[in-house]
Design a protein around this motif. Structure first.
Motif, PDB file in Angstrom:
ATOM      1  N   ASP A  88      17.049 -18.926 -15.193  1.00 33.23           N
ATOM      2  CA  ASP A  88      17.323 -17.526 -14.858  1.00 33.23           C
ATOM      3  C   ASP A  88      16.056 -16.686 -14.794  1.00 33.23           C
ATOM      4  O   ASP A  88      15.928 -15.827 -13.928  1.00 33.23           O
ATOM      5  CB  ASP A  88      18.299 -16.907 -15.865  1.00 33.23           C
ATOM      6  CG  ASP A  88      19.712 -17.422 -15.689  1.00 33.23           C
ATOM      7  OD1 ASP A  88      20.003 -18.047 -14.642  1.00 33.23           O
ATOM      8  OD2 ASP A  88      20.538 -17.205 -16.595  1.00 33.23           O
ATOM      9  N   ILE A  89      15.113 -16.925 -15.705  1.00 32.32           N
ATOM     10  CA  ILE A  89      13.899 -16.112 -15.738  1.00 32.32           C
ATOM     11  C   ILE A  89      13.086 -16.269 -14.454  1.00 32.32           C
ATOM     12  O   ILE A  89      12.540 -15.302 -13.935  1.00 32.32           O
ATOM     13  CB  ILE A  89      13.038 -16.410 -16.990  1.00 32.32           C
ATOM     14  CG1 ILE A  89      11.881 -15.432 -17.092  1.00 32.32           C
ATOM     15  CG2 ILE A  89      12.503 -17.805 -16.974  1.00 32.32           C
ATOM     16  CD1 ILE A  89      11.964 -14.535 -18.269  1.00 32.32           C
ATOM     17  N   GLU A  90      13.004 -17.502 -13.923  1.00 34.07           N
ATOM     18  CA  GLU A  90      12.260 -17.726 -12.683  1.00 34.07           C
ATOM     19  C   GLU A  90      12.965 -17.082 -11.492  1.00 34.07           C
ATOM     20  O   GLU A  90      12.332 -16.501 -10.625  1.00 34.07           O
ATOM     21  CB  GLU A  90      12.053 -19.225 -12.431  1.00 34.07           C
ATOM     22  CG  GLU A  90      10.933 -19.816 -13.251  1.00 34.07           C
ATOM     23  CD  GLU A  90      11.419 -20.912 -14.171  1.00 34.07           C
ATOM     24  OE1 GLU A  90      12.617 -21.221 -14.174  1.00 34.07           O
ATOM     25  OE2 GLU A  90      10.575 -21.448 -14.905  1.00 34.07           O
ATOM     26  N   ILE A  91      14.286 -17.209 -11.470  1.00 25.73           N
ATOM     27  CA  ILE A  91      15.059 -16.599 -10.391  1.00 25.73           C
ATOM     28  C   ILE A  91      14.893 -15.080 -10.425  1.00 25.73           C
ATOM     29  O   ILE A  91      14.611 -14.454  -9.400  1.00 25.73           O
ATOM     30  CB  ILE A  91      16.541 -16.999 -10.493  1.00 25.73           C
ATOM     31  CG1 ILE A  91      16.675 -18.514 -10.253  1.00 25.73           C
ATOM     32  CG2 ILE A  91      17.394 -16.196  -9.513  1.00 25.73           C
ATOM     33  CD1 ILE A  91      18.051 -19.068 -10.584  1.00 25.73           C
ATOM     34  N   GLU A  92      15.032 -14.498 -11.613  1.00 20.40           N
ATOM     35  CA  GLU A  92      14.882 -13.042 -11.758  1.00 20.40           C
ATOM     36  C   GLU A  92      13.483 -12.585 -11.364  1.00 20.40           C
ATOM     37  O   GLU A  92      13.322 -11.557 -10.711  1.00 20.40           O
ATOM     38  CB  GLU A  92      15.202 -12.620 -13.192  1.00 20.40           C
ATOM     39  CG  GLU A  92      16.674 -12.746 -13.527  1.00 20.40           C
ATOM     40  CD  GLU A  92      16.970 -12.547 -15.008  1.00 20.40           C
ATOM     41  OE1 GLU A  92      16.083 -12.065 -15.753  1.00 20.40           O
ATOM     42  OE2 GLU A  92      18.094 -12.881 -15.421  1.00 20.40           O
ATOM     43  N   LYS A  93      12.456 -13.352 -11.740  1.00 20.82           N
ATOM     44  CA  LYS A  93      11.081 -13.004 -11.387  1.00 20.82           C
ATOM     45  C   LYS A  93      10.896 -13.031  -9.874  1.00 20.82           C
ATOM     46  O   LYS A  93      10.326 -12.102  -9.292  1.00 20.82           O
ATOM     47  CB  LYS A  93      10.089 -13.960 -12.054  1.00 20.82           C
ATOM     48  CG  LYS A  93       8.642 -13.640 -11.742  1.00 20.82           C
ATOM     49  CD  LYS A  93       7.682 -14.577 -12.479  1.00 20.82           C
ATOM     50  CE  LYS A  93       6.237 -14.268 -12.154  1.00 20.82           C
ATOM     51  NZ  LYS A  93       5.307 -15.163 -12.871  1.00 20.82           N
ATOM     52  N   GLY A  98      10.190  -9.502  -4.929  1.00 23.49           N
ATOM     53  CA  GLY A  98      10.425  -9.211  -3.526  1.00 23.49           C
ATOM     54  C   GLY A  98      11.203 -10.218  -2.719  1.00 23.49           C
ATOM     55  O   GLY A  98      11.478  -9.978  -1.543  1.00 23.49           O
ATOM     56  N   ALA A  99      11.572 -11.355  -3.304  1.00 25.25           N
ATOM     57  CA  ALA A  99      12.373 -12.309  -2.542  1.00 25.25           C
ATOM     58  C   ALA A  99      13.759 -11.718  -2.300  1.00 25.25           C
ATOM     59  O   ALA A  99      14.305 -11.016  -3.148  1.00 25.25           O
ATOM     60  CB  ALA A  99      12.491 -13.631  -3.296  1.00 25.25           C
ATOM     61  N   ASP A 100      14.305 -11.998  -1.134  1.00 26.56           N
ATOM     62  CA  ASP A 100      15.656 -11.551  -0.802  1.00 26.56           C
ATOM     63  C   ASP A 100      16.706 -12.512  -1.340  1.00 26.56           C
ATOM     64  O   ASP A 100      17.857 -12.128  -1.551  1.00 26.56           O
ATOM     65  CB  ASP A 100      15.812 -11.426   0.715  1.00 26.56           C
ATOM     66  CG  ASP A 100      14.905 -10.346   1.273  1.00 26.56           C
ATOM     67  OD1 ASP A 100      15.196  -9.166   1.044  1.00 26.56           O
ATOM     68  OD2 ASP A 100      13.892 -10.692   1.909  1.00 26.56           O
ATOM     69  N   ALA A 101      16.308 -13.761  -1.524  1.00 22.65           N
ATOM     70  CA  ALA A 101      17.210 -14.780  -2.057  1.00 22.65           C
ATOM     71  C   ALA A 101      16.366 -15.875  -2.702  1.00 22.65           C
ATOM     72  O   ALA A 101      15.174 -15.982  -2.443  1.00 22.65           O
ATOM     73  CB  ALA A 101      18.084 -15.360  -0.953  1.00 22.65           C
TER      74      ALA A 101
END
Length: 134
Positions: A88-93, A98-101
Motif C-alpha cells: 500500500d505504501i508504494e501504491i500511495e507514494k 502524480g501517477a494516474d493509476a
C-alpha cells in the motif's frame, strides 16, 4: 485521432509485450528502456499516456513521474505506474507523486488494456483489486 503511448521498462521482454499489446489495440507506441530516454521521448513526442515501470536503470520511476508532471509540456500526460512492489505504501507514494493509476505485477494483459482505455477516454477512474487509481 489515434492516441500515443510511451512504454518505459528496463526489461526488454516486458517492454516488447506491452508495446505489441498496445499496438494491437490501435495505439501508436514508442518505447524507452530507462528514465533518461523516457524523459527525452516525452519532451519530444508528447505521448498521451506513459506506461512507467517503477524500476529503471538510471532513475526511479517516482523521479521520472515527478519530472513528467513538473513540465508544462507534459504535465497532463496520463501516467500508469507498473511495479512488482504492491504494498500500500508504494501504491500511495506513486499516486501521490502524480501517477494516474498503479498496476501491480503480475497483472492480466486485459487489465492493462482496460485501465489504458479508461484513462484515455476519461471513463474511469475505478478501483479494482489489481489496479489503483489516483
Amino acid at each position: 485521432m489515434t492516441h500515443s503511448i510511451l512504454v518505459v521498462d528496463d526489461e526488454p521482454s516486458m517492454a516488447f509485450v506491452l508495446e505489441h499489446l498496445m499496438k494491437a489495440q490501435g495505439y501508436r507506441v514508442m518505447t524507452a528502456l530507462d528514465g533518461s530516454s523516457a524523459l527525452a521521448s516525452t519532451e519530444k513526442h508528447h505521448p498521451d499516456l506513459v506506461l512507467l515501470d517503477l524500476s529503471q536503470n538510471d532513475h526511479s520511476g517516482y523521479e521520472t513521474c515527478q519530472t513528467i508532471r513538473a513540465s508544462d509540456q507534459t504535465c497532463d500526460t496520463k501516467i500508469i505506474m507498473i511495479s512488482a512492489r504492491g504494498r500500500d505504501i508504494e501504491i500511495e507514494k506513486g499516486l501521490a507523486l502524480g501517477a494516474d493509476a498503479y498496476l501491480t505485477k503480475p497483472f492480466a494483459l486485459d487489465a492493462v488494456v482496460k485501465v489504458v482505455d479508461e484513462l484515455l477516454t476519461n471513463v474511469g477512474p475505478k478501483i479494482t483489486s489489481d489496479i489503483a487509481f489516483g
